[in-house]
Design a protein around this motif. Structure first.
Motif, mmCIF file in Angstrom:
data_model
loop_
_atom_site.group_PDB
_atom_site.id
_atom_site.type_symbol
_atom_site.label_atom_id
_atom_site.label_comp_id
_atom_site.label_asym_id
_atom_site.label_seq_id
_atom_site.Cartn_x
_atom_site.Cartn_y
_atom_site.Cartn_z
ATOM 1 N N MET A 51 -1.092 145.405 70.655
ATOM 2 C CA MET A 51 -2.515 145.513 70.458
ATOM 3 C C MET A 51 -2.884 146.895 69.922
ATOM 4 O O MET A 51 -3.822 147.020 69.164
ATOM 5 N N GLU A 52 -2.106 147.898 70.292
ATOM 6 C CA GLU A 52 -2.388 149.247 69.788
ATOM 7 C C GLU A 52 -2.277 149.298 68.269
ATOM 8 O O GLU A 52 -3.082 149.941 67.604
ATOM 9 N N ASP A 53 -1.290 148.606 67.724
ATOM 10 C CA ASP A 53 -1.129 148.587 66.264
ATOM 11 C C ASP A 53 -2.318 147.902 65.598
ATOM 12 O O ASP A 53 -2.846 148.386 64.601
ATOM 13 N N VAL A 54 -2.733 146.776 66.150
ATOM 14 C CA VAL A 54 -3.882 146.053 65.592
ATOM 15 C C VAL A 54 -5.133 146.905 65.702
ATOM 16 O O VAL A 54 -5.935 146.988 64.776
ATOM 17 N N ARG A 55 -5.290 147.570 66.833
ATOM 18 C CA ARG A 55 -6.451 148.437 67.038
ATOM 19 C C ARG A 55 -6.509 149.525 65.979
ATOM 20 O O ARG A 55 -7.555 149.797 65.395
ATOM 21 N N SER A 56 -5.376 150.115 65.679
ATOM 22 C CA SER A 56 -5.372 151.180 64.666
ATOM 23 C C SER A 56 -5.580 150.623 63.257
ATOM 24 O O SER A 56 -6.250 151.245 62.442
ATOM 25 N N ILE A 57 -5.015 149.459 62.965
ATOM 26 C CA ILE A 57 -5.206 148.846 61.645
ATOM 27 C C ILE A 57 -6.668 148.493 61.424
ATOM 28 O O ILE A 57 -7.223 148.713 60.350
ATOM 29 N N LEU A 58 -7.307 147.944 62.461
ATOM 30 C CA LEU A 58 -8.707 147.532 62.344
ATOM 31 C C LEU A 58 -9.680 148.692 62.479
ATOM 32 O O LEU A 58 -10.862 148.542 62.212
ATOM 33 N N ASP A 59 -9.163 149.830 62.918
ATOM 34 C CA ASP A 59 -9.970 151.029 63.125
ATOM 35 C C ASP A 59 -11.093 150.779 64.130
ATOM 36 O O ASP A 59 -12.256 151.073 63.878
ATOM 37 N N VAL A 60 -10.712 150.201 65.275
ATOM 38 C CA VAL A 60 -11.651 150.015 66.376
ATOM 39 C C VAL A 60 -11.213 150.892 67.538
ATOM 40 O O VAL A 60 -10.047 151.271 67.629
ATOM 41 N N ARG A 61 -12.135 151.197 68.411
ATOM 42 C CA ARG A 61 -11.846 152.163 69.473
ATOM 43 C C ARG A 61 -11.127 151.583 70.676
ATOM 44 O O ARG A 61 -10.314 152.247 71.287
ATOM 45 N N THR A 62 -11.446 150.348 71.050
ATOM 46 C CA THR A 62 -10.881 149.810 72.279
ATOM 47 C C THR A 62 -10.048 148.560 72.032
ATOM 48 O O THR A 62 -10.229 147.859 71.045
ATOM 49 N N LYS A 63 -9.152 148.305 72.963
ATOM 50 C CA LYS A 63 -8.340 147.092 72.891
ATOM 51 C C LYS A 63 -9.216 145.853 73.058
ATOM 52 O O LYS A 63 -8.955 144.827 72.448
#
Length: 51
Positions: free
Chosen positions: A1-13
């Motif tokens: 989920m951390e990778d997806v969070r960084s790809i989507l540029d969102v702050r929280t899981k």
């Protein structure tokens, strides 16, 4: 989920998880971990960028 969070540029899981559910990207869970096959994520982004 951390990778997806960084790809989507969102702050929280939690935000990333809601985004996945609302966009209909295939994922599955193993315990608390979200697993997203790379091919499904790539297909989604390629389809969105071609519109």
């Amino acid at each position: 989920m951390e990778d997806v969070r960084s790809i989507l540029d969102v702050r929280t899981k939690k935000t990333a998880a809601r985004w996945l559910q609302s966009k209909g990207i295939f994922y599955f869970r193993i315990g608390r971990a979200y697993k997203i096959p790379k091919v499904h994520l790539m297909n989604y982004f390629f389809n969105v960028s071609s519109i």
